[in-house]
Design an enzyme around this catalytic site. Structure first.
Site, PDB file in Angstrom:
ATOM      1  N   ASP A  14       0.877  -1.174   0.000  1.00 52.71           N
ATOM      2  CA  ASP A  14       0.000   0.000   0.000  1.00 52.71           C
ATOM      3  C   ASP A  14       0.913   1.223   0.000  1.00 52.71           C
ATOM      4  OD1 ASP A  14      -2.378   1.602   0.313  1.00 52.71           O
ATOM      5  OD2 ASP A  14      -1.923   1.810   2.432  1.00 52.71           O
ATOM      6  N   SER A  15       0.304   2.388  -0.185  1.00 49.39           N
ATOM      7  CA  SER A  15       1.080   3.625  -0.083  1.00 49.39           C
ATOM      8  C   SER A  15       1.567   3.847   1.349  1.00 49.39           C
ATOM      9  CB  SER A  15       0.204   4.814  -0.493  1.00 49.39           C
ATOM     10  OG  SER A  15      -0.922   4.885   0.369  1.00 49.39           O
ATOM     11  N   CYS A  77      -4.448  -1.522  -1.887  1.00 49.15           N
ATOM     12  CA  CYS A  77      -4.588  -0.087  -2.095  1.00 49.15           C
ATOM     13  C   CYS A  77      -5.533   0.119  -3.272  1.00 49.15           C
ATOM     14  CB  CYS A  77      -3.209   0.489  -2.404  1.00 49.15           C
ATOM     15  SG  CYS A  77      -3.230   2.225  -2.850  1.00 49.15           S
ATOM     16  N   GLU A 156      -2.297   8.440   8.522  1.00 52.21           N
ATOM     17  CA  GLU A 156      -0.851   8.179   8.502  1.00 52.21           C
ATOM     18  C   GLU A 156      -0.173   8.778   9.742  1.00 52.21           C
ATOM     19  OE1 GLU A 156       1.491   6.599   6.313  1.00 52.21           O
ATOM     20  OE2 GLU A 156      -0.311   5.599   5.570  1.00 52.21           O
ATOM     21  N   CYS A 188     -11.087   3.031   0.148  1.00 53.62           N
ATOM     22  CA  CYS A 188      -9.673   3.314   0.423  1.00 53.62           C
ATOM     23  C   CYS A 188      -9.306   2.473   1.632  1.00 53.62           C
ATOM     24  CB  CYS A 188      -9.475   4.798   0.719  1.00 53.62           C
ATOM     25  SG  CYS A 188      -7.823   5.180   1.365  1.00 53.62           S
ATOM     26  N   HIS A 190      -7.180   2.816   3.861  1.00 60.76           N
ATOM     27  CA  HIS A 190      -6.902   3.529   5.110  1.00 60.76           C
ATOM     28  C   HIS A 190      -8.183   3.691   5.944  1.00 60.76           C
ATOM     29  CE1 HIS A 190      -3.072   4.702   3.269  1.00 60.76           C
ATOM     30  NE2 HIS A 190      -2.687   5.222   4.426  1.00 60.76           N
TER      31      HIS A 190
HETATM   32  N1  DGL Z   1      -4.810   3.212   0.932  1.00 62.16           N
HETATM   33  C1  DGL Z   1      -4.853   3.647  -0.400  1.00 62.16           C
HETATM   34  C2  DGL Z   1      -6.146   3.350  -1.107  1.00 62.16           C
HETATM   35  O1  DGL Z   1      -6.744   2.357  -0.789  1.00 62.16           O
HETATM   36  C3  DGL Z   1      -4.150   4.890  -0.805  1.00 62.16           C
HETATM   37  C4  DGL Z   1      -4.450   6.138  -0.092  1.00 62.16           C
HETATM   38  C5  DGL Z   1      -3.500   7.224  -0.541  1.00 62.16           C
HETATM   39  O2  DGL Z   1      -2.278   6.999  -0.459  1.00 62.16           O
HETATM   40  O3  DGL Z   1      -3.983   8.261  -0.975  1.00 62.16           O
HETATM   41  O4  DGL Z   1      -6.553   4.029  -2.003  1.00 62.16           O
END
Ligand code: DGL
Length: 278
Positions: A14-15, A77, A156, A188, A190
């Site tokens: 993931d990011s 992600c 984050e 997302c 996150h």
């Molecule tokens: N967790 C990621 C997603 O599912 C990326 C969020 C990001 O880095 O903007 O899209």
């Protein structure tokens, strides 16, 4: 590339820390698998970047994970899946790859009011994958969508319950509530970390769909299909890598998953050992 080995780890990326929501579900479903988790925190957030750029990062990470001998890759992600999933499957056909798509299908099946809301980052909404999910699964249902600017940054930073986090979520969700939404899709990875806050804002009558369990089941199905379940008796370990700050990542690991773990810093292809870090 040699064929994947059952005793190799599952690679998840993931990011940043968002993919930990997927990792948590995969570990629950597959406790006897080793996992290598990579957070590309040098480049987080992905959601505001162009799809081409996110595709380049995703390709670099996939190559790196393959060098580490992973047997299956989970693109944990939505933004990376939107930007790169098709490309990764075409470029690395020998490695089974699981990706994310907003869970519009179960939402459309479960809604009573016929109004569903999707929360995701701009990159995810721009991708063809999202358009195709809407076309395939949202017939007869009103799908509202909203980005949550700044939310990935808050998560984050470990602020899953902060004032700003609440403000961002209220701003995204309240207009949808006013339009009669009864189901929220988290597009997302996150966002599952703020489900308690979302649920507080929308109330208990609104369903919030976390895609993680479905992704874990799909990972298990692919392992079975390719006969890649681990046979080792001491598997079940997780190793964490970040392109960002490993100390920060370790503290988030504690805050988000309630666990401690050794975190290694990587910078494209080069792994810096604890000794080298000093
Ligand atoms: N967790 C990621 C997603 O599912 C990326 C969020 C990001 O880095 O903007 O899209």
């Amino acid at each position: 590339m040699s064929s994947p080995r059952p005793d190799a780890p599952i690679g998840i990326f993931d990011s940043g820390v968002g993919g930990l929501s997927i990792l948590r579900a995969i570990r629950q479903q597959l406790p006897d698998e080793d996992i290598l988790y990579l957070a590309d925190q040098a480049h987080v957030p992905y959601g505001l970047r162009s799809l081409l750029e996110v595709r380049a990062f995703s390709t670099g990470i996939t190559r790196y994970l393959l060098e580490q001998d992973v047997k299956l890759i989970v693109v944990a992600c939505n933004a990376a899946s939107a930007a790169a999933l098709r490309y990764l499957r075409a470029t690395f056909p020998d490695i089974p790859t699981v990706g994310m798509e907003p869970a519009v299908k179960p939402a459309a099946e479960q809604t009573n009011s016929g109004v569903v809301g999707v929360l995701a980052t701009p990159a995810t909404f721009q991708g063809e994958l999202y358009a195709s999910v809407i076309e395939r699964f949202a017939q007869g249902v009103t799908v509202l969508q909203h980005t949550c600017p700044g939310l990935v940054d808050e998560i984050e930073a470990g602020r899953v319950n902060g004032v700003e986090t609440r403000r961002i979520l209220e701003h995204a969700v309240q207009p949808m509530l006013a339009q009669g939404l009864d189901t929220v899709v988290l597009g997302c990875t996150h966002y599952p970390f703020v489900i308690p806050l979302i649920q507080e804002i929308v109330g208990t009558d609104v369903r919030v769909i976390d895609p993680a369990p479905a992704i874990a089941r799909q990972t298990a199905r692919l392992l079975d299909q390719f006969e890649l379940r681990s046979t080792s008796s001491d598997a079940g370990k997780t190793r964490y890598l970040t392109t960002g700050n490993p100390i920060m990542f370790a503290s988030l690991l504690d805050g988000l998953l309630g666990e401690s773990g050794e975190v290694w810093q990587v910078s494209w292809g080069k792994e810096i050992t604890a000794d080298e870090r000093g």
